[in-house]
Design a protein around this motif. Structure first.
Motif, PDB file in Angstrom:
ATOM      1  N   LYS A   1       1.296   7.073  -0.201  1.00 13.80           N
ATOM      2  CA  LYS A   1       2.000   6.273   0.808  1.00 13.80           C
ATOM      3  C   LYS A   1       2.000   4.788   0.418  1.00 13.80           C
ATOM      4  CE  LYS A   1       1.357   8.841   5.080  1.00 13.80           C
ATOM      5  NZ  LYS A   1       0.235   9.808   4.920  1.00 13.80           N
ATOM      6  N   THR A   2       3.047   4.100   0.860  1.00 13.60           N
ATOM      7  CA  THR A   2       3.183   2.672   0.554  1.00 13.60           C
ATOM      8  C   THR A   2       1.947   1.890   0.991  1.00 13.60           C
ATOM      9  OG1 THR A   2       5.554   2.850   0.806  1.00 13.60           O
ATOM     10  CG2 THR A   2       4.640   0.640   0.916  1.00 13.60           C
ATOM     11  N   VAL A   3       1.439   2.223   2.183  1.00  7.78           N
ATOM     12  CA  VAL A   3       0.323   1.444   2.725  1.00  7.78           C
ATOM     13  C   VAL A   3      -0.930   1.600   1.853  1.00  7.78           C
ATOM     14  CG1 VAL A   3      -0.388   3.243   4.373  1.00  7.78           C
ATOM     15  CG2 VAL A   3      -0.915   0.853   4.861  1.00  7.78           C
ATOM     16  N   GLU A   4      -1.155   2.794   1.331  1.00  9.45           N
ATOM     17  CA  GLU A   4      -2.334   3.023   0.475  1.00  9.45           C
ATOM     18  C   GLU A   4      -2.171   2.321  -0.879  1.00  9.45           C
ATOM     19  OE1 GLU A   4      -3.666   7.493   1.876  1.00  9.45           O
ATOM     20  OE2 GLU A   4      -1.944   7.274   0.520  1.00  9.45           O
ATOM     21  N   LEU A   5      -0.962   2.402  -1.388  1.00 10.85           N
ATOM     22  CA  LEU A   5      -0.704   1.785  -2.688  1.00 10.85           C
ATOM     23  C   LEU A   5      -0.791   0.255  -2.579  1.00 10.85           C
ATOM     24  CD1 LEU A   5      -0.160   3.077  -5.357  1.00 10.85           C
ATOM     25  CD2 LEU A   5       2.292   2.973  -4.916  1.00 10.85           C
ATOM     26  N   ALA A   6      -0.332  -0.257  -1.446  1.00  6.98           N
ATOM     27  CA  ALA A   6      -0.387  -1.707  -1.215  1.00  6.98           C
ATOM     28  C   ALA A   6      -1.844  -2.170  -1.158  1.00  6.98           C
ATOM     29  CB  ALA A   6       0.338  -2.057   0.078  1.00  6.98           C
ATOM     30  N   ASP A   7      -2.673  -1.376  -0.517  1.00 10.00           N
ATOM     31  CA  ASP A   7      -4.103  -1.671  -0.419  1.00 10.00           C
ATOM     32  C   ASP A   7      -4.749  -1.729  -1.796  1.00 10.00           C
ATOM     33  OD1 ASP A   7      -4.771  -2.133   2.121  1.00 10.00           O
ATOM     34  OD2 ASP A   7      -5.876  -0.244   2.447  1.00 10.00           O
ATOM     35  N   LEU A   8      -4.442  -0.705  -2.579  1.00  8.81           N
ATOM     36  CA  LEU A   8      -5.012  -0.614  -3.927  1.00  8.81           C
ATOM     37  C   LEU A   8      -4.536  -1.800  -4.776  1.00  8.81           C
ATOM     38  CD1 LEU A   8      -6.747   1.216  -5.793  1.00  8.81           C
ATOM     39  CD2 LEU A   8      -4.601   2.231  -6.598  1.00  8.81           C
ATOM     40  N   ALA A   9      -3.256  -2.128  -4.654  1.00  9.76           N
ATOM     41  CA  ALA A   9      -2.714  -3.261  -5.410  1.00  9.76           C
ATOM     42  C   ALA A   9      -3.456  -4.535  -5.023  1.00  9.76           C
ATOM     43  CB  ALA A   9      -1.215  -3.405  -5.138  1.00  9.76           C
ATOM     44  N   TYR A  10      -3.663  -4.709  -3.734  1.00  6.75           N
ATOM     45  CA  TYR A  10      -4.328  -5.908  -3.229  1.00  6.75           C
ATOM     46  C   TYR A  10      -5.753  -6.020  -3.781  1.00  6.75           C
ATOM     47  CZ  TYR A  10      -5.987  -9.417   0.045  1.00  6.75           C
ATOM     48  OH  TYR A  10      -6.518 -10.558   0.596  1.00  6.75           O
ATOM     49  N   GLN A  11      -6.481  -4.878  -3.744  1.00  3.98           N
ATOM     50  CA  GLN A  11      -7.870  -4.871  -4.240  1.00  3.98           C
ATOM     51  C   GLN A  11      -7.959  -5.320  -5.689  1.00  3.98           C
ATOM     52  OE1 GLN A  11      -9.559  -0.962  -3.708  1.00  3.98           O
ATOM     53  NE2 GLN A  11      -8.841  -0.905  -1.582  1.00  3.98           N
ATOM     54  N   HIS A  12      -6.920  -4.981  -6.481  1.00  7.32           N
ATOM     55  CA  HIS A  12      -6.961  -5.304  -7.908  1.00  7.32           C
ATOM     56  C   HIS A  12      -6.155  -6.553  -8.252  1.00  7.32           C
ATOM     57  CE1 HIS A  12      -9.054  -1.659  -9.295  1.00  7.32           C
ATOM     58  NE2 HIS A  12      -8.450  -1.069  -8.280  1.00  7.32           N
ATOM     59  N   GLY A  13      -5.691  -7.251  -7.238  1.00  6.33           N
ATOM     60  CA  GLY A  13      -4.905  -8.461  -7.485  1.00  6.33           C
ATOM     61  C   GLY A  13      -3.568  -8.168  -8.143  1.00  6.33           C
ATOM     62  N   LEU A  14      -3.008  -6.998  -7.838  1.00  6.68           N
ATOM     63  CA  LEU A  14      -1.716  -6.618  -8.420  1.00  6.68           C
ATOM     64  C   LEU A  14      -0.630  -6.699  -7.350  1.00  6.68           C
ATOM     65  CD1 LEU A  14      -2.904  -3.385 -10.270  1.00  6.68           C
ATOM     66  CD2 LEU A  14      -2.708  -5.700 -11.217  1.00  6.68           C
ATOM     67  N   LEU A  15       0.632  -6.536  -7.791  1.00  7.98           N
ATOM     68  CA  LEU A  15       1.733  -6.534  -6.842  1.00  7.98           C
ATOM     69  C   LEU A  15       2.227  -5.100  -6.630  1.00  7.98           C
ATOM     70  CD1 LEU A  15       3.824  -9.516  -8.222  1.00  7.98           C
ATOM     71  CD2 LEU A  15       2.253  -9.512  -6.269  1.00  7.98           C
ATOM     72  N   LEU A  16       2.772  -4.862  -5.447  1.00 15.54           N
ATOM     73  CA  LEU A  16       3.456  -3.592  -5.212  1.00 15.54           C
ATOM     74  C   LEU A  16       4.942  -3.882  -5.000  1.00 15.54           C
ATOM     75  CD1 LEU A  16       3.730  -0.582  -4.702  1.00 15.54           C
ATOM     76  CD2 LEU A  16       3.156  -1.004  -2.299  1.00 15.54           C
ATOM     77  N   ILE A  17       5.763  -3.266  -5.869  1.00 14.88           N
ATOM     78  CA  ILE A  17       7.215  -3.382  -5.725  1.00 14.88           C
ATOM     79  C   ILE A  17       7.702  -2.018  -5.251  1.00 14.88           C
ATOM     80  CG2 ILE A  17       9.398  -3.846  -6.920  1.00 14.88           C
ATOM     81  CD1 ILE A  17       7.732  -5.256  -9.108  1.00 14.88           C
ATOM     82  N   GLU A  18       8.518  -2.004  -4.205  1.00 17.19           N
ATOM     83  CA  GLU A  18       9.079  -0.726  -3.766  1.00 17.19           C
ATOM     84  C   GLU A  18      10.605  -0.777  -3.839  1.00 17.19           C
ATOM     85  OE1 GLU A  18       7.624   0.931  -0.104  1.00 17.19           O
ATOM     86  OE2 GLU A  18       8.711   2.802  -0.463  1.00 17.19           O
ATOM     87  N   ASP A  19      11.171   0.144  -4.619  1.00 18.14           N
ATOM     88  CA  ASP A  19      12.631   0.268  -4.686  1.00 18.14           C
ATOM     89  C   ASP A  19      13.028   1.362  -3.703  1.00 18.14           C
ATOM     90  OD1 ASP A  19      15.279   0.605  -5.244  1.00 18.14           O
ATOM     91  OD2 ASP A  19      14.981   1.504  -7.225  1.00 18.14           O
TER      92      ASP A  19
END
Ligand SMILES: *Cc1c(COP(=O)(O)O)cnc(C)c1O
Length: 474
Positions: A247-265
């Motif tokens: 899910k977007t929300v889980e992936l966004a969390d993981l991205a945040y923890q690692h200082g990464l960005l989440l792009i959703e097309d």
């Protein structure tokens, strides 16, 4: 043999053909070169027919008429055809609402009005009426998009493929982007996620499997060179069975923890709640924003129902970077797109208006009883042409198309025509209907012609029937 020769000599010369009184008006209306070319082509085609008979040693039909008056009629028809636009308005009776081959979304009336006014006049495209100084073309849309999508920044580009490309180029060039194998899709033949990524300069890191990708797959792929996770809407395909996506929300969390960005097309870009209208669930742009995606991209001419465009919404700092990216200029939108998109988006400020006035939404939410009624009305008109026996009304489904809701079946009723064997072949009628004015595009299923009223505008119904009549009568 001499018979052929004398016929060839009988063919009029171009000059005398052009002096035929029948062509006088035409020559005033159309460019002379168009009529001249049509005359040359008509004569050449007759010459070819005659020599064809000669080569095959066949007799020429007695009734062949080579008089200038007869040829002039053909010249006129050919010239009219060649002088007409290549890009034409047509009637879509396929029931596929967002048909990429048929120009995707027809625009709402207010967007057409805006286009007209902006096209014919000077405007404040890059001029601030407030300050009297130079302005930015991006300012006309940003506030409106932000309000509708619940986000802090937005930029509009030429199309969504361009939006994805530019987003990746701006945030991940020379670095890695992690994508689920189930989302490495191809859309419309020329847009393939791996190719777009390669062109943007981002290195693709595939994780998971075709049917299942877990959060831990993404996490395991992260290293010091990772820039972002990319989540892609599968759009034009649908998996059933054992599947799992993060899910977007889980992936966004993981991205945040690692200082990464989440792009959703998101592809289609829906901003209304589809379930409210009895349609299958689709994630809305504002849901992805709220779930924490840093950038969300979507098309203007799919479910949004506006002009071709690629919209990126999300974090202000990243969107500023995209705006100043060298490549942004190559993908920038023109004044026509801005005018039509602004008018379309304004309709969304009042949901009822959006449903009512945006053709895509009117068609998506058309109620089945009214479609049934319209199918019967169409069938009545068609019975007048083909008789009652070949014509019926059948229950069927319409499709959303355009890489949106691939599995959705919208119940509809079709007017169906099944011609008797000895009559015109249905594929011949379909061919003829592509050459009428306006052309009519429809479905053919097991020799039955099918007309779906869902994608035919009510004010096109009479024209549709008359056009079918003309095509059938040759
Ligand atoms: C349609 C689509 C695109 C391409 O959008 P265009 O506006 O046609 O360039 C990209 N990604 C997804 C997921 C799509 O559905």
């Amino acid at each position: 043999m001499s018979n052929y020769q004398s016929l060839l000599r009988e063919l009029p010369a171009v000059d005398s053909l052009l002096r035929e009184p029948f062509l006088a008006d035409l020559l005033k209306r159309l460019p002379r070169r168009v009529v001249l070319q049509a005359a040359q082509d008509t004569i050449a085609s007759y010459r070819q027919t005659i020599t064809g008979y000669a080569d095959a040693d066949e007799n020429i039909p007695e009734n062949i008429d080579l008089s200038p008056a007869t040829l002039a009629i053909e010249v006129a028809a050919l010239a009219e055809k060649n002088a007409g636009s290549n890009l034409k308005a047509l009637i879509n009776a396929t029931g596929i609402i967002i048909h990429t081959n048929l120009g995707r979304a027809p625009l709402p009336g207010t967007a057409v009005k805006a286009l007209n006014s902006i096209a014919a006049n000077y405007n404040n495209l890059e001029f601030s009426l407030q300050s009297g100084k130079r302005g930015s073309r991006h300012e006309h849309l940003e506030e409106l998009i932000c309000e509708l999508c619940g986000t802090e920044a937005a930029i509009v580009l030429n199309n969504n493929a361009g939006a994805v490309f530019l987003a990746l180029n701006a945030v991940a060039s020379g670095r890695e982007v992690v994508v689920s194998r189930g989302q490495l899709v191809e859309i419309g033949g020329s847009f393939r996620i791996p190719d777009i990524m390669a062109a943007s300069g981002a290195a693709l890191v595939e994780v998971g499997t075709t049917n299942k990708t877990y959060l831990r797959d993404y996490e395991a792929a992260v290293n010091e060179n990772t820039a972002a996770f990319l989540k892609v809407h599968a759009s034009n395909y649908h998996m059933v069975g054992f599947t799992s996506e993060v899910k977007t929300v889980e992936l966004a969390d993981l991205a945040y923890q690692h200082g990464l960005l989440l792009i959703e097309d998101l592809g289609s870009g829906v901003i209304l709640d589809l379930e409210k209208y009895g349609l299958p669930f689709e994630p809305r742009v504002q849901d992805s924003v709220a779930a924490g995606a840093d950038l969300v991209t979507f098309s203007g001419d799919k479910m949004l129902g506006g002009p071709q465009a690629g919209i990126i919404v999300g974090r202000k700092d990243i969107i500023s970077g995209i705006r100043t990216n060298q490549l942004a200029r190559t993908l920038r939108v023109d004044k026509f797109t801005i005018a039509a998109l602004e008018a379309t988006l304004r309709l969304y400020l009042d949901e009822e208006k959006a449903i009512d006035e945006i053709p895509v939404w009117r068609m998506l939410t058309a109620d089945v009883e009214s479609l049934k009624h319209r199918a019967h009305k169409l069938a009545e008109g068609l019975s007048d042409i083909f008789g009652t026996d070949p014509v019926s009304v059948v229950k069927s489904v319409s499709r959303v198309g355009g890489g949106a809701l691939p599995a959705a079946e919208l119940p509809t009723y079709l007017a169906a025509v099944k011609l008797p064997e000895e009559d015109l072949h249905p594929t011949e009628l379909i061919d003829r209907l592509r050459h009428t004015n306006p052309p009519v595009i429809l479905r053919l299923q097991q020799d039955t012609l099918l007309f779906d009223p869902r994608t035919v505008f009510e004010n096109q119904e009479a024209t549709l029937v008359e056009t079918v009549r003309k095509a059938y009568q040759g």
